[in-house]
Every structure is written in structure tokens, then in C-alpha cells.
Write a protein that holds these residues in place. Structure first.
Motif, short mmCIF file in Angstrom:
data_model
loop_
_atom_site.label_atom_id
_atom_site.label_comp_id
_atom_site.label_asym_id
_atom_site.label_seq_id
_atom_site.Cartn_x
_atom_site.Cartn_y
_atom_site.Cartn_z
N ARG A 156 1.25 2.90 17.60
CA ARG A 156 2.59 2.17 17.45
C ARG A 156 3.91 2.90 17.38
NH1 ARG A 156 5.09 2.16 12.67
NH2 ARG A 156 3.80 2.23 10.58
N ARG B 179 0.30 -10.87 11.46
CA ARG B 179 -0.28 -10.04 10.19
C ARG B 179 -0.81 -11.20 9.23
NH1 ARG B 179 1.84 -4.14 9.95
NH2 ARG B 179 1.98 -3.94 12.19
N TYR C 181 3.01 9.41 10.01
CA TYR C 181 1.82 9.30 10.94
C TYR C 181 2.32 10.29 12.24
CZ TYR C 181 0.52 4.45 9.92
OH TYR C 181 -0.13 3.49 9.25
N LYS D 287 0.68 -1.15 0.23
CA LYS D 287 -0.19 -0.01 0.12
C LYS D 287 0.93 1.21 0.04
CE LYS D 287 -1.87 -0.74 4.18
NZ LYS D 287 -1.65 -1.99 4.50
N SER E 254 -4.62 5.64 3.18
CA SER E 254 -4.40 3.97 3.61
C SER E 254 -5.09 3.52 4.94
CB SER E 254 -2.95 3.73 3.35
OG SER E 254 -2.46 2.65 4.12
N LEU E 255 -6.10 2.87 4.78
CA LEU E 255 -6.87 2.48 6.02
C LEU E 255 -7.06 0.94 6.10
CD1 LEU E 255 -9.57 5.28 6.12
CD2 LEU E 255 -7.21 5.40 7.29
N ASP E 256 -7.21 0.45 7.30
CA ASP E 256 -7.62 -0.88 7.39
C ASP E 256 -9.04 -0.96 6.76
OD1 ASP E 256 -8.89 -0.07 9.56
OD2 ASP E 256 -8.94 -1.86 10.56
N GLU F 18 -12.53 8.28 12.22
CA GLU F 18 -12.66 6.91 12.55
C GLU F 18 -11.35 6.56 13.30
OE1 GLU F 18 -10.83 4.09 11.28
OE2 GLU F 18 -9.72 5.47 10.35
N GLY G 254 -11.77 0.98 9.07
CA GLY G 254 -11.44 2.45 8.77
C GLY G 254 -12.25 2.87 7.20
N SER H 106 -2.62 9.99 9.59
CA SER H 106 -3.20 9.16 10.79
C SER H 106 -2.64 9.28 11.74
CB SER H 106 -3.61 7.66 10.31
OG SER H 106 -4.50 7.74 9.37
N ARG I 84 8.80 3.27 12.75
CA ARG I 84 9.68 2.20 12.07
C ARG I 84 10.68 3.18 11.71
NH1 ARG I 84 4.83 -0.18 8.85
NH2 ARG I 84 4.10 -1.91 10.24
N TYR J 150 -5.25 3.16 15.74
CA TYR J 150 -4.99 4.21 14.56
C TYR J 150 -6.21 4.86 14.18
CZ TYR J 150 -1.41 1.06 13.00
OH TYR J 150 -0.10 -0.04 12.99
N GLY J 151 -6.07 6.28 14.20
CA GLY J 151 -7.10 7.14 13.76
C GLY J 151 -7.03 8.10 12.77
N THR J 152 -8.12 8.56 12.07
CA THR J 152 -7.85 9.49 10.92
C THR J 152 -8.47 11.04 11.49
OG1 THR J 152 -8.66 7.65 9.55
CG2 THR J 152 -8.61 10.03 8.57
P1 5GP Z 1 1.02 0.26 9.56
O1 5GP Z 1 1.19 -0.33 11.06
O2 5GP Z 1 1.58 -0.97 8.82
O3 5GP Z 1 1.57 1.36 8.92
O4 5GP Z 1 -0.47 0.05 9.35
C1 5GP Z 1 -1.39 -1.15 10.17
C2 5GP Z 1 -2.63 -1.01 9.15
O5 5GP Z 1 -3.39 0.15 10.05
C3 5GP Z 1 -2.87 -0.89 8.04
O6 5GP Z 1 -3.65 -1.72 7.38
C4 5GP Z 1 -3.41 0.64 7.79
O7 5GP Z 1 -3.83 0.81 6.70
C5 5GP Z 1 -4.04 0.76 8.98
N1 5GP Z 1 -4.25 2.28 9.27
C6 5GP Z 1 -3.39 3.24 9.12
N2 5GP Z 1 -3.95 4.35 9.54
C7 5GP Z 1 -5.14 4.03 9.88
C8 5GP Z 1 -6.39 4.95 10.28
O8 5GP Z 1 -6.22 6.13 10.56
N3 5GP Z 1 -7.35 4.19 10.52
C9 5GP Z 1 -7.82 2.99 10.29
N4 5GP Z 1 -8.71 2.28 10.65
N5 5GP Z 1 -6.61 1.99 10.15
C10 5GP Z 1 -5.45 2.75 9.66
#
Ligand code: 5GP
Ligand code: ADP
Length: 211
Positions: free
Chosen positions: A49, A157, A61, A26, A109-111, A80, A114, A45, A52, A89-91
Motif C-alpha cells: 500500500r 474497513r 513499513y 493499534k 501489529s498484524l492482521d 508470513e 498474520g 513489515s 500515508r 503485507y508481510g513480516t
Molecule cells: P494499515 O494499512 O492500516 O497500516 O494496516 C492494515 C492491516 O494490516 C492492519 O490490520 C495491520 O495490523 C495489518 N498488517 C500490517 N503489517 C502486517 C504484516 O506484516 N502481516 C500481516 N498479516 N498483517 C499486517
């Protein structure tokens, strides 16, 4: 939400949401699409976490503590939010709402939870794309090759990936990220088609042209 035209031609704004199991590509794809469509603005977002290697606060982030994040939930700061892989995680709400109302195009990019929440809130102005890995084996290789998660996190994962993939059906489009250039081109075509969709045109602009 107020629907306004954008400078590009009297069209409404839109949120383009990309979901995929972690490690599918993504982030790589969003960067490739943004390079081709510089007018796309990326929603940043908040997460609990840890960053990295190479990630920057405010660019990748907003990295918050659990307490800070929960405080923002109580304040109604998020559009959300969800717990994904054990982290929050939140937007941010205001930013997206204002940008779409101003006729801008947002990519995020959201889960799956979201993405569905965004579609619920903006049913006419959210386009959801699910990106699939070519196979579960390829996904494992990408997660391992990225070398950002330990073996336990990778196994977790992969387990969650199976559940996420089953939910593709809620999305408007599905793209396989096999060859990067090809997948990025497909995302670009979807984006272009959606931008030019007749329902996005503001009737006032057409009337002005005819007057
Ligand atoms: P990563 O830790 O790999 O960056 O993201 C882990 C997952 O969290 C990914 O599926 C990503 O799309 C999702 N994610 C990132 N930001 C948000 C958010 O603001 N809201 C939601 N619901 N999921 C998020
Ligand atoms: P996500 O954001 O979905 O977690 P990333 O964009 O971090 O995934 O990609 C995971 C790994 O897979 C990275 O090492 C990236 O370079 C690699 N990758 C992404 N797309 C492809 C592709 N089409 N073919 C091979 N490797 C890819």
C-alpha cells in the motif's frame, strides 16, 4: 528454533502480537507500550500500500511495489504474508527468528491471519492480544477522525472489522481500547506477566544459581 536466554535474567525471547480492526488504535497503543518498555523492538513489515501522510519508508513499513513484494514471496523472505484490505503485507522472517532466538522481545501489529501464522510458527513464544474498539460507532468515528482513508475505504474497513472481531477467540488476551491510558496500562500488565511467566525462564540459569 534455538531458545536462548536474554540479558535481563535468563528468559526466552517472545513475540507480542497486537491485532485489531483498522482504526481501533493499534499504532497509538503500540507506541504507548514501547514508550513504557523501551527494550521492546518493533518488527517492520513490508507492504504494497502507498505511504500515508507522515509515514516513512523503513520506519513505519518498507513500501514495495507489487512486483518487488511477489519476488520476495518467491524468495521465502516472509515469515508470513497476507492480503489485507486489497494490499499485500508481510513480516520479514530472518529478523524475527534471529531476535527471538537471541532472547529479545518483539512487538508487532498484524492482521488476524498474520497473528495466527506467528502463533503456529512459535507456539511457545508468541502472545496474541486482540484489541477491541469500544463500539462499531466509535470505530467509525476514529477512522473518520484519522482522515487517512476515503469514505469507500472506511466502509470497507468497517465491514471487514465485523469479521475480524469474531475471531477474537483465537487470541490469548482481549483488551478494549476505550480510554487510551487504561488500555496501554492493561497491555503493559499483560506484557509484564508474560515476561515473568515461569515457562519463559531458562532452567540453566536457575541451575547455575543453585550450583
Ligand atoms: P494499515 O494499512 O492500516 O497500516 O494496516 C492494515 C492491516 O494490516 C492492519 O490490520 C495491520 O495490523 C495489518 N498488517 C500490517 N503489517 C502486517 C504484516 O506484516 N502481516 C500481516 N498479516 N498483517 C499486517
Ligand atoms: P490503527 O493503527 O488500529 O489503524 P490508529 O492508532 O491509527 O489505529 O488510531 C486511529 C485513530 O484513533 C487515531 O486518530 C488515534 O489518535 C485515535 N485513537 C486511538 N486510541 C484512541 C482512544 N483510546 N480514544 C480515542 N481515540 C483514539
Amino acid at each position: 528454533m534455538k531458545k536462548t536466554a536474554n540479558a535481563a535474567g535468563g528468559r526466552r525471547g517472545m513475540v507480542f502480537v497486537i491485532s485489531a480492526p483498522s482504526g481501533t488504535g493499534k499504532t497509538t497503543l503500540v507506541n504507548a507500550v514501547r514508550a513504557r518498555f523501551p527494550f521492546l523492538e518493533q518488527s517492520i513489515s513490508c507492504t504494497t500500500r502507498r505511504p500515508r501522510t507522515g509515514e516513512k519508508n523503513g520506519r513505519d513499513y518498507f513500501f514495495l511495489t507489487d512486483e518487488e513484494f511477489r519476488h520476495r514471496i518467491d524468495e521465502g523472505y516472509f515469515f508470513e504474508w497476507a492480503e489485507v484490505y486489497g494490499h499485500l503485507y508481510g513480516t520479514p522472517k530472518e529478523w524475527i527468528a534471529q531476535r527471538v532466538a537471541a532472547g529479545k522481545y518483539i512487538i508487532c501489529s498484524l492482521d488476524v491471519q498474520g497473528a495466527l501464522a506467528v502463533k503456529d510458527l512459535l507456539p511457545d513464544d508468541a502472545v496474541l492480544v486482540f484489541v477491541l474498539p469500544p463500539s462499531i460507532m466509535a470505530l467509525k468515528q476514529r477512522l473518520t477522525g484519522r482522515a487517512l482513508d476515503d469514505i469507500a475505504a472506511i466502509e470497507r474497513r468497517l465491514e471487514e472489522a465485523r469479521d475480524e472481531i469474531r475471531r477474537y477467540i483465537h487470541y490469548d488476551y482481549v483488551v478494549v481500547n476505550d480510554e487510551l491510558e487504561h488500555a496501554a496500562a492493561l497491555l503493559g500488565s499483560i506484557l509484564s506477566s508474560e515476561i515473568h511467566c515461569s515457562k519463559r525462564w531458562n532452567a540453566d540459569i536457575i541451575e547455575k544459581m543453585l550450583a
